[in-house]
Design a protein around this motif. Structure first.
Motif, PDB file in Angstrom:
ATOM      1  N   PRO A  17       0.890  -1.409   0.020  1.00  0.00           N
ATOM      2  CA  PRO A  17       0.111  -0.186  -0.165  1.00  0.00           C
ATOM      3  C   PRO A  17       0.867   1.403  -0.030  1.00  0.00           C
ATOM      4  CG  PRO A  17      -0.449  -1.414   1.765  1.00  0.00           C
ATOM      5  CD  PRO A  17       0.461  -2.047   1.003  1.00  0.00           C
ATOM      6  N   HIS A  18       0.222   2.257  -0.230  1.00  0.00           N
ATOM      7  CA  HIS A  18       0.856   3.667  -0.316  1.00  0.00           C
ATOM      8  C   HIS A  18       1.294   4.074   0.729  1.00  0.00           C
ATOM      9  CE1 HIS A  18      -0.307   4.360  -4.538  1.00  0.00           C
ATOM     10  NE2 HIS A  18      -1.543   4.302  -4.236  1.00  0.00           N
ATOM     11  N   GLY A  19       2.571   4.917   1.073  1.00  0.00           N
ATOM     12  CA  GLY A  19       2.953   5.385   2.511  1.00  0.00           C
ATOM     13  C   GLY A  19       4.504   5.707   2.182  1.00  0.00           C
ATOM     14  N   GLU A  20       5.187   4.899   1.657  1.00  0.00           N
ATOM     15  CA  GLU A  20       6.702   5.570   1.261  1.00  0.00           C
ATOM     16  C   GLU A  20       6.747   6.085  -0.007  1.00  0.00           C
ATOM     17  OE1 GLU A  20       9.350   1.906   0.444  1.00  0.00           O
ATOM     18  OE2 GLU A  20       7.955   0.772   1.732  1.00  0.00           O
ATOM     19  N   PRO A  21       7.794   6.690  -0.459  1.00  0.00           N
ATOM     20  CA  PRO A  21       7.898   7.240  -2.045  1.00  0.00           C
ATOM     21  C   PRO A  21       7.447   6.296  -2.805  1.00  0.00           C
ATOM     22  CG  PRO A  21       9.796   7.777  -0.590  1.00  0.00           C
ATOM     23  CD  PRO A  21       8.895   6.630   0.191  1.00  0.00           C
ATOM     24  N   ASP A  22       6.511   6.681  -3.934  1.00  0.00           N
ATOM     25  CA  ASP A  22       6.196   5.787  -4.823  1.00  0.00           C
ATOM     26  C   ASP A  22       7.249   4.816  -5.431  1.00  0.00           C
ATOM     27  OD1 ASP A  22       3.776   4.794  -6.757  1.00  0.00           O
ATOM     28  OD2 ASP A  22       5.227   5.336  -8.198  1.00  0.00           O
ATOM     29  N   SER A  23       8.294   5.466  -5.660  1.00  0.00           N
ATOM     30  CA  SER A  23       9.368   4.756  -6.760  1.00  0.00           C
ATOM     31  C   SER A  23      10.069   3.742  -5.839  1.00  0.00           C
ATOM     32  CB  SER A  23      10.392   5.740  -7.122  1.00  0.00           C
ATOM     33  OG  SER A  23      11.190   6.537  -6.192  1.00  0.00           O
ATOM     34  N   THR A  24       9.968   3.570  -4.404  1.00  0.00           N
ATOM     35  CA  THR A  24      10.544   2.703  -3.645  1.00  0.00           C
ATOM     36  C   THR A  24       9.607   1.552  -3.082  1.00  0.00           C
ATOM     37  OG1 THR A  24      10.171   4.213  -1.561  1.00  0.00           O
ATOM     38  CG2 THR A  24      12.303   4.401  -2.917  1.00  0.00           C
ATOM     39  N   ARG A  25       8.281   1.637  -3.124  1.00  0.00           N
ATOM     40  CA  ARG A  25       7.179   0.747  -2.736  1.00  0.00           C
ATOM     41  C   ARG A  25       7.751  -0.802  -3.234  1.00  0.00           C
ATOM     42  NH1 ARG A  25       1.672   1.370  -3.902  1.00  0.00           N
ATOM     43  NH2 ARG A  25       2.316   2.413  -6.011  1.00  0.00           N
ATOM     44  N   ALA A  26       7.670  -1.662  -2.433  1.00  0.00           N
ATOM     45  CA  ALA A  26       8.044  -2.999  -2.782  1.00  0.00           C
ATOM     46  C   ALA A  26       6.621  -3.922  -3.308  1.00  0.00           C
ATOM     47  CB  ALA A  26       8.557  -3.728  -1.568  1.00  0.00           C
ATOM     48  N   LEU A  27       7.153  -5.055  -3.457  1.00  0.00           N
ATOM     49  CA  LEU A  27       5.898  -5.976  -4.060  1.00  0.00           C
ATOM     50  C   LEU A  27       5.324  -6.585  -2.774  1.00  0.00           C
ATOM     51  CD1 LEU A  27       7.251  -8.086  -6.802  1.00  0.00           C
ATOM     52  CD2 LEU A  27       5.521  -6.264  -7.043  1.00  0.00           C
ATOM     53  N   ALA A  28       4.107  -6.785  -2.541  1.00  0.00           N
ATOM     54  CA  ALA A  28       3.291  -7.349  -1.361  1.00  0.00           C
ATOM     55  C   ALA A  28       3.474  -8.715  -1.754  1.00  0.00           C
ATOM     56  CB  ALA A  28       1.875  -6.873  -1.638  1.00  0.00           C
ATOM     57  N   LYS A  29       3.090  -9.488  -0.630  1.00  0.00           N
ATOM     58  CA  LYS A  29       3.288 -11.027  -0.774  1.00  0.00           C
ATOM     59  C   LYS A  29       2.712 -11.586  -1.799  1.00  0.00           C
ATOM     60  CE  LYS A  29       2.511 -15.270   2.034  1.00  0.00           C
ATOM     61  NZ  LYS A  29       1.863 -15.664   3.392  1.00  0.00           N
ATOM     62  N   ARG A  30       1.240 -11.126  -2.191  1.00  0.00           N
ATOM     63  CA  ARG A  30       0.573 -11.552  -3.221  1.00  0.00           C
ATOM     64  C   ARG A  30       1.171 -11.269  -4.615  1.00  0.00           C
ATOM     65  NH1 ARG A  30      -4.752  -8.489  -5.248  1.00  0.00           N
ATOM     66  NH2 ARG A  30      -3.998  -9.021  -7.590  1.00  0.00           N
ATOM     67  N   GLY A  31       1.824 -10.021  -4.616  1.00  0.00           N
ATOM     68  CA  GLY A  31       2.718  -9.580  -5.739  1.00  0.00           C
ATOM     69  C   GLY A  31       3.863 -10.456  -5.875  1.00  0.00           C
ATOM     70  N   ARG A  32       4.632 -10.879  -5.146  1.00  0.00           N
ATOM     71  CA  ARG A  32       5.747 -11.844  -5.133  1.00  0.00           C
ATOM     72  C   ARG A  32       5.427 -13.247  -5.779  1.00  0.00           C
ATOM     73  NH1 ARG A  32       6.828  -9.224  -0.233  1.00  0.00           N
ATOM     74  NH2 ARG A  32       6.078 -11.188   0.908  1.00  0.00           N
ATOM     75  N   ALA A  33       4.246 -13.769  -5.431  1.00  0.00           N
ATOM     76  CA  ALA A  33       3.616 -15.062  -5.843  1.00  0.00           C
ATOM     77  C   ALA A  33       3.313 -14.757  -7.416  1.00  0.00           C
ATOM     78  CB  ALA A  33       2.612 -15.573  -5.073  1.00  0.00           C
ATOM     79  N   ASP A  34       2.701 -13.635  -7.551  1.00  0.00           N
ATOM     80  CA  ASP A  34       2.091 -13.228  -9.167  1.00  0.00           C
ATOM     81  C   ASP A  34       3.202 -13.286 -10.006  1.00  0.00           C
ATOM     82  OD1 ASP A  34      -0.365 -13.532  -8.171  1.00  0.00           O
ATOM     83  OD2 ASP A  34      -1.030 -11.401  -8.171  1.00  0.00           O
ATOM     84  N   ALA A  35       4.213 -12.432  -9.602  1.00  0.00           N
ATOM     85  CA  ALA A  35       5.417 -12.065 -10.328  1.00  0.00           C
ATOM     86  C   ALA A  35       6.317 -13.497 -10.921  1.00  0.00           C
ATOM     87  CB  ALA A  35       6.586 -11.309  -9.646  1.00  0.00           C
ATOM     88  N   ALA A  36       6.261 -14.416 -10.070  1.00  0.00           N
ATOM     89  CA  ALA A  36       6.873 -15.727 -10.225  1.00  0.00           C
ATOM     90  C   ALA A  36       6.057 -16.535 -11.431  1.00  0.00           C
ATOM     91  CB  ALA A  36       7.206 -16.658  -9.097  1.00  0.00           C
ATOM     92  N   ALA A  37       4.662 -16.311 -10.983  1.00  0.00           N
ATOM     93  CA  ALA A  37       3.489 -16.778 -11.942  1.00  0.00           C
ATOM     94  C   ALA A  37       3.680 -16.317 -13.502  1.00  0.00           C
ATOM     95  CB  ALA A  37       2.262 -16.753 -11.462  1.00  0.00           C
TER      96      ALA A  37
END
Length: 88
Positions: A17-37
């Motif tokens: 979710p938003h909270g840190e500078p946009d360019s430094t936001r990391a993937l969420a847990k779901r995003g990590r799984a989706d990226a591998a997919a």
């Protein structure tokens, strides 16, 4: 015979979710799984790229790293700030 060229665009996977500078936001847990997919899908559909051009955004780089880890090849990668800014 020349090989047919194809451009494949991949948007970054689900980020935190938003909270840190946009360019430094990391993937969420779901995003990590989706990226591998994404990588598995590219491999399954014989769409392994010759070159990856990736945004400077942390989540985009993480998406590509996780996707590329699923491929049977080492893909040359360029980090390009113009992609993050969405410029020509």
């Amino acid at each position: 015979m020349r090989r047919k060229r194809q451009l494949t665009l991949i948007r970054h996977a689900k980020s935190e979710p938003h909270g840190e500078p946009d360019s430094t936001r990391a993937l969420a847990k779901r995003g990590r799984a989706d990226a591998a997919a994404i990588g598995r899908w590219l491999l399954e559909h014989e769409m392994v790229p010759d070159l990856a051009v990736v945004s400077t955004a942390r989540r985009a780089q993480q998406t590509w790293e996780l996707a590329a880890a699923e491929l049977d090849a080492t893909i040359p990668t360029r980090i390009d700030e113009r992609i993050y800014d969405n410029t020509v």
